[in-house]
Scaffold this active site. Structure first.
Site, PDB file in Angstrom:
ATOM      1  CE1 TYR A 109      50.027   6.716  56.325  1.00  0.00           C
ATOM      2  CE2 TYR A 109      52.162   7.655  56.880  1.00  0.00           C
ATOM      3  CZ  TYR A 109      51.314   7.067  55.959  1.00  0.00           C
ATOM      4  OH  TYR A 109      51.753   6.832  54.689  1.00  0.00           O
ATOM      5  CE1 TYR A 148      56.147   9.085  56.140  1.00  0.00           C
ATOM      6  CE2 TYR A 148      54.037   9.551  55.085  1.00  0.00           C
ATOM      7  CZ  TYR A 148      55.071   8.671  55.369  1.00  0.00           C
ATOM      8  OH  TYR A 148      55.038   7.402  54.865  1.00  0.00           O
ATOM      9  NE  ARG A 158      58.721   7.873  51.236  1.00  0.00           N
ATOM     10  CZ  ARG A 158      57.802   7.062  50.707  1.00  0.00           C
ATOM     11  NH1 ARG A 158      57.005   6.370  51.463  1.00  0.00           N
ATOM     12  NH2 ARG A 158      57.713   6.928  49.400  1.00  0.00           N
ATOM     13  CG  HIS A 161      53.326   8.108  49.999  1.00  0.00           C
ATOM     14  ND1 HIS A 161      54.110   8.952  50.748  1.00  0.00           N
ATOM     15  CD2 HIS A 161      53.009   7.084  50.830  1.00  0.00           C
ATOM     16  CE1 HIS A 161      54.269   8.456  51.962  1.00  0.00           C
ATOM     17  NE2 HIS A 161      53.603   7.321  52.047  1.00  0.00           N
ATOM     18  CG  HIS A 163      50.912   3.392  51.840  1.00  0.00           C
ATOM     19  ND1 HIS A 163      52.150   2.788  51.773  1.00  0.00           N
ATOM     20  CD2 HIS A 163      51.091   4.533  52.544  1.00  0.00           C
ATOM     21  CE1 HIS A 163      53.030   3.534  52.422  1.00  0.00           C
ATOM     22  NE2 HIS A 163      52.422   4.600  52.899  1.00  0.00           N
TER      23      HIS A 163
END
Ligand SMILES: [Fe+2]
Length: 244
Positions: A109, A148, A158, A161, A163
């Site tokens: 991110y 990640y 995770r 995905h 959000h």
């Protein structure tokens, strides 16, 4: 029925059932933040229910195309993510603000707390937004996010995905969820998605859609969102979402 009563009825809190519980011990952060006493329901006031509002002109031309927000194209697998936002009767919800945020193809991110050793992409911010049209449809072009690691437990990763946040006509109608990809081998090991009751979890998995796929350019994934009723998309507005 006067306006205030009508609004209060319209924005009644959703019935719980398909949403993840506040406390899910396998998802470590919930142990720290889950309320330990019964919740007290605070009625919303008229000022919360009537504003603030946003205008169409706030949406920029490349806001729904995360591959065109910088000088060059981001690295990774280009994808199209599209779907409809509907109420419990399948009626389209127009003018709903759909916002997304995600990591890049390497699983990183662009955020100060993400310091895991994967590269940032100078051509990828990872945030976008769109308004639904009269048929309740939205569409994004982006890059498939990577998996990640996170520190919930040993060797925790995770699944890929994206959000999602949806805004209705006022701030208290904000709903937050995550979209997953079909056949992701990490999902069974992911306490965030596993905390959602199984009957509802599958609604968070997008479908690969060949008709949405554009030849020689990008794969298409369809993700419809139902805001209420028995088929409602599970939301994490109250329980999850500390991770960017
Ligand atoms: Fe995330």
């Amino acid at each position: 029925m006067n306006l205030e009563k009508e609004l209060l009825t319209h924005y009644a809190p959703p019935e719980r059932g398909d949403e993840p519980p506040y406390l899910y011990p396998a998802y470590g952060s919930t142990v720290l933040r889950a309320p330990q006493r019964p919740l007290i329901l605070l009625p919303h006031t008229l000022s919360e229910l009537t504003g603030p509002v946003y205008g169409h002109n706030a949406i920029g031309e490349t806001d729904n195309d995360l591959t065109r927000q910088h000088a060059g194209e981001p690295l990774g697998e280009r994808i199209i993510v599209a779907g409809r936002v509907m109420d419990e009767d399948g009626r389209p919800l127009r003018n709903t603000l759909v916002e997304i945020w995600q990591c890049n193809a390497a699983g990183r991110y662009r955020h100060v707390v993400d310091d895991h050793p994967a590269p940032l992409d100078p051509n990828f911010t990872g945030a976008g937004r769109a308004l639904t049209n009269d048929r309740g449809e939205y569409q994004f072009v982006t890059i498939k996010p990577g998996a990640y690691p996170w520190r919930n437990h040993a060797n925790a990763w995770r699944p890929a995905h994206i959000h999602f946040s949806l805004f209705g006509p006022c701030l208290i109608t904000r709903l937050i969820t995550q979209m997953y990809f079909p056949n992701d081998p990490l999902m069974p090991f992911d306490p965030i998605s596993q905390s959602i009751p199984e009957r509802a979890r599958q609604r968070l998995v997008s479908n690969f859609d060949l008709s949405l796929t554009q030849p020689d350019w990008a794969l298409g994934y369809r993700f419809d969102i139902v805001l209420s009723g028995r088929e409602a998309t599970p939301m994490e507005t109250h329980a999850h979402g500390e991770r960017t």
